[in-house]
Design a protein around this motif. Structure first.
Motif, PDB file in Angstrom:
ATOM      1  N   GLY A  31       0.871  -1.923  -2.752  1.00  0.00           N
ATOM      2  CA  GLY A  31       0.232  -3.125  -2.249  1.00  0.00           C
ATOM      3  C   GLY A  31       0.507  -4.296  -3.164  1.00  0.00           C
ATOM      4  N   GLY A  32       0.085  -5.477  -2.732  1.00  0.00           N
ATOM      5  CA  GLY A  32       0.111  -6.617  -3.628  1.00  0.00           C
ATOM      6  C   GLY A  32      -0.971  -6.451  -4.684  1.00  0.00           C
ATOM      7  N   LEU A  33      -0.972  -7.335  -5.655  1.00  0.00           N
ATOM      8  CA  LEU A  33      -1.965  -7.220  -6.728  1.00  0.00           C
ATOM      9  C   LEU A  33      -3.379  -7.230  -6.171  1.00  0.00           C
ATOM     10  N   MET A  34      -3.627  -8.082  -5.197  1.00  0.00           N
ATOM     11  CA  MET A  34      -4.982  -8.219  -4.653  1.00  0.00           C
ATOM     12  C   MET A  34      -5.423  -7.003  -3.848  1.00  0.00           C
ATOM     13  N   SER A  35      -4.487  -6.163  -3.452  1.00  0.00           N
ATOM     14  CA  SER A  35      -4.833  -5.058  -2.549  1.00  0.00           C
ATOM     15  C   SER A  35      -5.540  -3.907  -3.240  1.00  0.00           C
ATOM     16  N   ASP A  36      -5.448  -3.840  -4.555  1.00  0.00           N
ATOM     17  CA  ASP A  36      -6.004  -2.697  -5.284  1.00  0.00           C
ATOM     18  C   ASP A  36      -6.985  -3.206  -6.341  1.00  0.00           C
TER      19      ASP A  36
END
Lengths: 516, 247
Positions: free
Chosen positions: A234-239
């Motif tokens: 995921g992108g950084l914000m996804s996790d």
């Protein structure tokens, strides 16, 4: 905005006068200063991100951790890192303190660089018309002068379609949580409450509160998205273990923090918990304290009670007006369920939705199943007695003025791709009244699912449980004489196809009633 | 009190009540059941002689009483899971089946642990040595990643079928699996009170408190090392430094 003369004012990032208004320009300079510090520096960018959560393999993969990095002392790691509160009634107060401490660190860097001493963190209100796109200062790799090391830009932001077009798809987020009357709820299948379930220190609890689920989790997933070249990433914000590395994280959370205060004021019957376990926080029951490193080198320990009293905090927002439609008045629901009675009886003044907490299982699907590709279907068999109990509650709505609320649970959801997002639909089975077709039940974003699926992780691998309120659907079925069925069908449609390697499974789908 | 706290109390109260009853019986019954290995003479004796003084039925009854007193409080969280995720009319049966599966696992473990205790005691009534040796084994196990893995798995709450017969099977299997992880975590410590005829109730109480404190800890990465139940320590510290205690 409140009438108090507060020292710091958090402003809408889209209303700063230009894409690089002063507040955002100084924010970028502060971020650059924090990013320049080593991993072990408590006021450094990566240290602050690790306070939210750190998963070294992902950090290494994205280049935020290298073999030459010296970690902090174990004592500092134990005190500060992996602290974020999710799936807990501490979600909102912990993040408020986290924002305050981060803001103080950025402000110190801003002041050191000659910036304003009253600098405050902007917020991103993606719900406002024409403000759902990623603020431009975050979307460009360049500073406004064209220099190419804009610290607000990160490449691991893929957006809803995974194509790098980052925005909050307003068809996928909502403010339904703002109408929830109770701050806290239950983790047993009913409403988890506006702010989450009563827990101790919970670094990734299984049931998220309503505001945490929507819009918080969804915005994380929409902004981070999934890497088109590797859907498992995921992108950084996804996790949760990488989210704090993305500078937009802080503006998103400022908005969530603002929504908490908006909820409290509209109406004033919305109140924070009064239990000492919440006010005094986890440290009062022998668990970790909420603790943040401050720019002067001190450690600041805080409690939810301190975060609850907005009037004593030194900051304010430029907009605390109600955002959501007012809660569906109970009177309206009662009038719909009992139109005859409504003509002769005044339902006005009935308090909003019942807060009864008797939660009971009404039905469940037979077994766990995987989500692979485009969609999955299952059937929730209803227990006849429990279904009749719900029907009786709805039929007696005029008398009791407290009809059941009904919730769909997706239990023990596991997987390795936090960017996975699902739409959930409910329909009555064959034989039911054809007037009631398939109904949209809600969105589910698997923010935190990777960590919750680790057998040796905080949740022992049991995954996450999502709660969607389907009261309106059940009301509609009841009013159409279509609730007298053996089962309800549930269809789950991923926003983007789910690869098999994502290992997304749903342990059970169930329906619960909450009422007397 | 929050709604969630009320739900927790709904399961916790009866469980603690039953456990307290078992403790009362253990304290008062003494001779009726064998919660420890009685040795007729201090010299080494044969297993046969020990069995004559420790009838299997009495041993099994004592073991069951020990488990009820010591382990039941550890089941509050999984019992809540079973309670919450079952139809209201099925809750008593589901919880009984869960406890049944859990008890079956521990009674099967007793078939190994009790003979092991007999074998240790048959070497002689040098109880201090046997207790120290057992404690050393327990300590080594305590520091192992295997113990932590078992502790971690004990926090997992699986999804459960709602309708019989699958629902019955699921809760029974959950109870059995939970029991197996619990055995993996606690087996060595449970040997200690079995080998302490003169202070077995004290040992039972001490081990019970330790196990409860361990269960309050969150899962963590398995690895070699000493893991103290820090939460209980902090809780005690907070309590001792509170105004209520000072005054």
């Amino acid at each position: 905005m409140s009438n108090t003369n507060k020292r710091y004012l958090r402003r809408n990032v889209w209303e700063l006068g230009s894409d690089w208004g002063d507040d955002i320009l100084w924010y970028a300079r502060g971020v650059k200063a924090m990013k320049a510090r080593v991993l072990a520096a408590p006021t450094g960018w990566r240290f602050y991100a690790a306070i939210h959560g750190i998963y070294p393999p992902l950090w290494t993969l994205y280049g935020y951790l290298t073999p030459t990095d010296q970690p902090p002392d174990q004592g500092e790691i134990d005190r500060y890192w992996d602290q974020c509160q999710h799936g807990s009634w501490h979600f909102l107060p912990w993040h408020r303190g986290y924002l305050l401490a981060f803001e103080a660190n950025i402000r110190a860097a801003v002041v050191a660089a000659g910036g304003p001493q009253t600098w405050a963190l902007p917020y991103w209100n993606y719900f406002k018309p024409n403000q759902s796109a990623l603020p431009p200062a975050f979307a460009s790799p360049d500073w406004p002068d064209g220099q190419g090391d804009n610290p607000l830009f990160v490449p691991q932001r893929y957006g809803p379609a995974g194509d790098g077009n980052v925005f909050v798809d307003l068809s996928q987020v909502n403010l339904d949580a703002m109408t929830e009357p109770d701050f806290t709820g239950v983790g047993s299948g009913g409403s988890p409450g506006f702010g989450g379930v009563d827990t101790g220190f919970e670094h990734g609890g299984p049931v998220h509160g309503l505001l945490e689920s929507q819009p918080h989790d969804w915005v994380h997933g929409l902004v981070g998205g999934g890497d088109p070249n590797n859907p498992l990433l995921g992108g950084l914000m996804s996790d949760p273990d990488t989210a704090g590395l993305d500078p937009i994280f802080w503006l998103h959370h400022a908005n969530i923090d603002r929504l908490w205060e908006v909820w409290r004021r509209n109406p004033t019957s919305h109140v924070d918990p009064t239990e000492s376990q919440w006010i005094d926080g986890p440290a009062s029951i022998g668990e970790r304290a909420f603790s943040m490193p401050m720019p002067d080198g001190s450690a600041w320990d805080y409690t939810p009670g301190q975060m609850s009293d907005f009037g004593t905090l030194e900051y304010d927002y430029d907009d605390l007006a109600p955002l959501a439609e007012p809660a569906e008045p109970t009177a309206l629901r009662l009038s719909r369920l009992a139109p005859e009675a409504a003509r002769s009886k005044a339902f006005a003044g009935v308090p909003p939705m019942p807060s009864e907490k008797n939660v009971e299982l009404v039905g469940a699907n037979p077994q766990a199943f995987r989500i692979v590709g485009g969609e999955a279907r299952t059937s929730v068999a209803l227990d006849p007695n429990m279904r009749r109990k719900v029907s009786a509650s709805l039929a007696a709505a005029a008398e009791t003025q407290a009809p059941d609320r009904v919730f769909l649970n997706l239990e023990n959801v596991r997987g390795v791709a936090d960017s996975t997002a699902l739409r959930v639909y409910v329909s009555a089975r064959q034989g039911a009244n054809a007037d009631v077709g398939e109904q949209f039940a809600g969105h589910v974003a698997l923010f935190g699912v990777r960590k919750a699926s680790l057998a040796d992780g905080p949740q022992a691998g049991q995954g996450l449980t999502f709660v969607l309120e389907i009261t309106k659907i059940i009301d509609a079925l009841h009013l159409s004489d279509a609730l007298d069925v053996d089962a309800l069908d549930v269809r789950i449609v991923p926003i983007l196809p789910v690869p098999e390697e994502a290992q997304v499974t749903i342990g059970r789908i169930s329906i619960f009633r909450q009422g007397r | 009190m929050t709604a969630a706290a009320r739900e927790r109390a709904r399961v916790r109260r009866p469980v603690l009540l039953v456990s307290a009853a078992a403790w009362t019986l253990a304290v008062s019954a003494g001779h009726g059941v064998a919660m420890t290995i009685h040795q007729p003479v201090s010299a080494p004796v044969s297993i046969g002689l020990l069995l004559a003084h420790n009838h299997p039925t009495s041993l099994a009854a004592g073991w069951a009483l020990m488990l009820t007193a010591m382990m039941l409080p550890l089941l509050i969280a999984p019992l809540r899971h079973v309670h919450d995720r079952s139809f209201p009319q099925r809750r008593p049966k589901a919880m009984a089946l869960f406890v049944g599966g859990y008890a079956a696992a521990w009674m099967a473990a007793g078939a190994l642990l009790l003979p092991a205790a007999l074998a240790i005691r048959s070497a002689g009534d040098d109880s201090a040595l046997s207790v120290v040796l057992t404690a050393a084994v327990a300590l080594a196990w305590q520091c192992s990643p295997y113990k932590q893995r078992c502790l971690n798995r004990g926090h997992a709450h699986p999804s459960l079928a709602a309708a019989a017969p699958a629902a019955d099977r699921d809760v029974l299997c959950f109870g059995w699996a939970h029991g197996m992880w619990c055995i993996g975590s606690c087996w060595a410590l449970m040997l200690v009170p079995l080998l302490m005829p003169r202070a077995h109730l004290t040992a039972m109480a001490a081990v019970s408190l330790w196990l409860a404190a361990e269960r309050m800890e969150r899962p963590r990465l398995p690895g070699w090392g000493w893991r103290a139940p820090a939460k209980t320590g902090r809780l005690l510290k907070a309590y001792l430094s509170s105004d209520r205690f000072r005054t």
